[in-house]
Motif scaffolding. Structure first.
Motif, PDB file in Angstrom:
ATOM      1  N   PHE A  98       3.923   0.973   4.929  1.00 46.43           N
ATOM      2  CA  PHE A  98       3.113   2.154   5.247  1.00 46.43           C
ATOM      3  C   PHE A  98       2.966   3.121   4.066  1.00 46.43           C
ATOM      4  O   PHE A  98       2.249   4.111   4.167  1.00 46.43           O
ATOM      5  N   ILE A 103       1.469   4.980  -5.199  1.00 44.16           N
ATOM      6  CA  ILE A 103       0.648   6.068  -4.638  1.00 44.16           C
ATOM      7  C   ILE A 103       1.153   7.403  -5.185  1.00 44.16           C
ATOM      8  O   ILE A 103       2.347   7.670  -5.150  1.00 44.16           O
ATOM      9  N   LEU A 111      -0.274   9.660   4.412  1.00 47.04           N
ATOM     10  CA  LEU A 111       0.728   8.619   4.669  1.00 47.04           C
ATOM     11  C   LEU A 111       2.079   9.225   5.017  1.00 47.04           C
ATOM     12  O   LEU A 111       2.869   8.606   5.723  1.00 47.04           O
ATOM     13  N   ALA A 118       5.038   6.043  11.918  1.00 45.78           N
ATOM     14  CA  ALA A 118       5.045   4.606  12.227  1.00 45.78           C
ATOM     15  C   ALA A 118       6.394   3.989  11.853  1.00 45.78           C
ATOM     16  O   ALA A 118       6.981   3.218  12.633  1.00 45.78           O
TER      17      ALA A 118
ATOM     18  N   ARG B 148      -5.754   0.585  -0.932  1.00 42.04           N
ATOM     19  CA  ARG B 148      -4.453   0.246  -0.333  1.00 42.04           C
ATOM     20  C   ARG B 148      -3.923   1.420   0.476  1.00 42.04           C
ATOM     21  O   ARG B 148      -3.355   1.244   1.557  1.00 42.04           O
ATOM     22  N   ALA B 149      -4.107   2.624  -0.053  1.00 46.21           N
ATOM     23  CA  ALA B 149      -3.634   3.818   0.668  1.00 46.21           C
ATOM     24  C   ALA B 149      -4.386   3.967   1.984  1.00 46.21           C
ATOM     25  O   ALA B 149      -3.796   4.258   3.021  1.00 46.21           O
ATOM     26  N   ALA B 152      -3.180   1.295   4.374  1.00 46.35           N
ATOM     27  CA  ALA B 152      -1.831   1.604   4.884  1.00 46.35           C
ATOM     28  C   ALA B 152      -1.917   2.694   5.949  1.00 46.35           C
ATOM     29  O   ALA B 152      -1.209   2.645   6.960  1.00 46.35           O
ATOM     30  N   THR B 153      -2.806   3.663   5.743  1.00 41.39           N
ATOM     31  CA  THR B 153      -2.960   4.730   6.739  1.00 41.39           C
ATOM     32  C   THR B 153      -3.456   4.150   8.063  1.00 41.39           C
ATOM     33  O   THR B 153      -2.951   4.477   9.132  1.00 41.39           O
ATOM     34  N   SER B 155      -3.121   1.070   9.119  1.00 44.14           N
ATOM     35  CA  SER B 155      -2.041   0.271   9.740  1.00 44.14           C
ATOM     36  C   SER B 155      -1.064   1.189  10.453  1.00 44.14           C
ATOM     37  O   SER B 155      -0.640   0.912  11.576  1.00 44.14           O
ATOM     38  N   ALA B 156      -0.704   2.276   9.787  1.00 47.98           N
ATOM     39  CA  ALA B 156       0.270   3.204  10.370  1.00 47.98           C
ATOM     40  C   ALA B 156      -0.294   3.804  11.663  1.00 47.98           C
ATOM     41  O   ALA B 156       0.417   3.908  12.668  1.00 47.98           O
TER      42      ALA B 156
END
Lengths: 528, 185
Positions: A98, A103, A111, A118, B148-149, B152-153, B155-156
């Motif tokens: 996650f 980054i 995130l 998550a 990717r960020a 990932a967001t 997915s989260a």
């Protein structure tokens, strides 16, 4: 007929309460290397644990109605042990899913919120549900064992469980995490839960469950470790430790030629708390510490120059001041740092000389400031909480007024603040508050960085590029002043209204910080 | 942070008329003296707007105001899209700021400027193309990081929706069942 004693079950409830708090408190630390310990992360962890406990209570209530609640209690403890034992192993893989590597801070904000929630759900929910089952099951066992009323059994179970939680809170923060580290804290908690669960399971002749869980927990002892991930090529890990407050690590980055040592805490990302280069003095563009050298030059300082650094870190400010102050200045530096592990790292890896500087470690800067003298020529406020924000009790108007009262006449306060412009929510709120506390001030943008240094003086003005006294002839001036002279690099600080000022009573600095990062991310997403 | 005298001279020589050269020398002199404030003021007075933005970029870049420098480069590119230095400068700053998608746009403008330019010397052209390829690779890497960020967001958010939703439903089901059991009892 004499009833059996329920005391062993009450002890189980107490120990399970301690383990619940240990998991909750260490949970934040476990995901901190990726998501930090911001109030959002704390809220996510506490929220998920409370939700899991609620589910656990209801599930436990259902199982309590079964014929053998003691057996169910044993199983839930074994399941909790198993999941807890593998948490350190799973943490890296789940968190990286996650929050991918590479980054930066301005991309990470979304995130931090979603990724931490998550990760918390995946990592901690199952074990917390199991631990939540313990209360109602223990209550049922106590009631059936000694025939007490529901109120009596419930009161005793809650009492023991809460006492256990209390003990778990203190022991986790002050003993387990700092002395055992995170992996062994989780493994230790898992071991305790396993022993309790296995004892109950064996007493109920559930040998298969005990044996299976023993195998899995034993395997975790061998393999389950928190892996923060190796530093990238060209970056060497010098030391890594868990302190009472945070994960601390020192790295040496040789990727860009000259080796640079960085002190990183928790998530790291692309931020750092202290920096070291081989030569003392100015660090170069991009480093805000260099601007702390300016007040001595602007004041034409000679002789003793007394400095207090609130948020000493590993001592970078001292090293810059020692190498970049005017000739003839005798520096007398007091450094306050909350985390003693950070100053230990400073001495070992950042040439912090604790015999020359007066280092006061393990103290809160605002509380300790009250015990200090009132004749400082410069106070540097470089304290950060949760990596990205100035702690609320150090950024309030009252705190800034206290700092002012510790300055000699004409003395300076210099504040390092992160932000993306003078209109950034954090920069503007702190600027307005500082101007309220001091009457005026000037903010300077640090060249090639996302930092600003705000200056204010007790009974004096801060020079701006249009003043002749802004300019001084020295290599320090040549290095710093041109970049500060462009109109976009500085701003006079104007007092904000009382409603907008940060104060002890109302200080939303953490929310402002999140707004700042959200705005930066929005700018990235839509640069036009 | 003082400007390189060579760079300052190069920019000064870039102007063609003697009047403009005199104006530019004023900017270059202030810049070389470390008086970036005066250099910016003098740059505002240049009669050639493209040169003015180029100087503005140069001064702000040297001062570490990367967002300001980028804005200057963009303003210059709007006036002279095939300018040989503005697009590489803008791409460089966009990369430093971590703006991959924007850097790619500037790389495209740079490519167009190179195609339109008459760099006769093969070695110089090859060096420019090699630099452009390096910048483009970095910009693509940054854009991939953005993707990717974003992924990932998503997915989260999906995991949160599924696990949190499932847990809340389980909680409600358990609470309802407990009530039914009590009612039966």
């Amino acid at each position: 007929m004499q009833r059996a004693s329920a005391n062993p079950i009450l002890i189980v409830a107490g120990i399970a309460g301690a383990c619940t708090m240990a998991v909750e408190l260490a949970a934040v630390r476990l995901i901190a290397p990726w998501f930090g310990t911001s109030s959002r992360v704390w809220t996510n962890v506490i929220g998920v644990i409370l939700l899991a406990l609620a589910v656990g209570y209801l599930l436990g209530a259902r199982w309590a109605a079964a014929p053998r609640p003691r057996r169910a209690l044993g199983w839930t403890l074994l399941a909790a042990a198993l999941w807890t034992a593998w948490m350190p192993f799973l943490a890296g893989a789940v968190c990286r899913l996650f929050l991918p590597d590479g980054i930066g801070l301005d991309r990470a904000i979304e995130l931090w919120t979603w990724g931490s929630l998550a990760s918390t759900l995946v990592l901690f929910l199952p074990a917390a549900v199991c631990l939540g089952c313990v209360g109602p099951l223990a209550l049922e066992v106590v009631q059936r064992t000694d025939g007490s009323s529901a109120g009596s059994a419930g009161g005793r179970v809650l009492g023991w469980s809460t006492l256990g939680s209390l003990a778990g809170t203190f022991v986790t923060t002050h003993v387990l995490v700092p002395w055992l580290g995170l992996s062994w804290t989780f493994l230790g908690v898992a071991g305790v839960l396993f022993v309790l669960g296995a004892a109950l399971a064996l007493a109920e002749r559930a040998r298969g469950a005990a044996a299976l869980s023993m195998l899995a927990t034993a395997a975790a002892l061998g393999f389950s470790r928190l892996e923060r991930g190796a530093p990238p090529p060209g970056v060497a890990l010098l030391e890594e430790r868990e302190s009472c407050y945070q994960s601390v690590r020192a790295v040496e980055d040789s990727r860009w030629g000259e080796p640079v040592r960085l002190l990183q805490v928790n998530e790291g990302l692309d931020s750092f708390q202290s920096v070291w280069k081989a030569n003392a003095g100015l660090l170069g563009p991009g480093y805000y510490y260099d601007l702390f050298a300016l007040p001595a030059w602007w004041s034409g300082a000679r002789g003793r120059w007394k400095v207090a650094v609130l948020g000493l870190g590993a001592g970078t400010a001292c090293r810059v001041l020692r190498g970049a102050s005017p000739e003839g200045v005798e520096l007398e530096i007091v450094g306050l740092e909350l985390d003693p592990v950070v100053t230990e790292f400073g001495e070992r890896h950042f040439e912090l000389d604790a015999r020359r500087e007066r280092v006061i470690a393990g103290v809160d800067a605002r509380a300790a400031l009250r015990t200090l003298e009132r004749d400082f020529d410069l106070i540097v406020l470089d304290a950060y909480a949760r990596q990205v924000e100035i702690p609320f009790h150090l950024s309030s108007e009252e705190a800034l007024a206290e700092m002012r009262s510790h300055l000699a006449p004409g003395g300076w306060l210099a504040i390092n603040v992160g932000g993306f412009g003078f209109d950034d929510p954090v920069v503007s709120a702190l600027s307005g508050t500082l101007a309220r506390a001091f009457g005026s001030g000037v903010g300077y943008r640090v060249s090639a960085s996302r930092n600003f240094v705000l200056f204010a003086r007790r009974d004096g003005d801060v020079p701006v590029p249009s003043d002749a006294r802004f300019w001084f002839a020295s290599p320090v001036g040549d290095a710093l002043l041109p970049a500060l002279s462009v109109p976009s690099a500085w701003s006079r600080l104007l007092p904000c209204s009382a409603a907008l000022a940060l104060c002890d009573d109302r200080n939303p600095i953490d929310e402002l910080q999140m707004q700042s990062l959200e705005q930066a991310r929005a700018r990235l997403a839509n640069p036009r | 942070m003082r400007a390189s005298p060579i760079l300052a001279s190069a920019l000064a020589l870039a102007c063609c008329t003697s009047a403009l050269r005199a104006q530019t020398e004023g900017v270059a002199e202030a810049f070389a003296d470390g008086r970036y404030d005066l250099a910016l003021e003098a740059a505002e007075g240049l009669s050639d707007p493209v040169l003015a933005t180029e100087w503005r970029f140069q001064v702000l870049h040297a001062a570490g105001d990367l967002a300001g420098a980028l804005a200057a480069a963009r303003a210059g590119l709007a006036l002279a899209p095939s300018h040989p230095r503005l697009a590489p400068n803008a791409a460089n700053v966009a990369l430093t700021l971590g703006e991959g998608a924007l850097a790619l746009e500037f790389c495209d403008a740079w490519q167009a400027a190179l195609d339109a330019s008459a760099i006769a010397e093969a070695g110089a052209r090859a060096a420019e193309l090699e630099r452009l390829a390096r910048y483009r690779a970095n910009a693509l890497a940054l854009r991939a990081l953005d993707e990717r960020a974003r992924s990932a967001t998503k997915s989260a958010q999906l995991v949160v929706a599924v696990v949190l939703g499932g847990t809340v439903l389980a909680l409600l089901a358990l609470a309802r069942r407990a009530r039914c059991v009590e009612a039966r009892a």
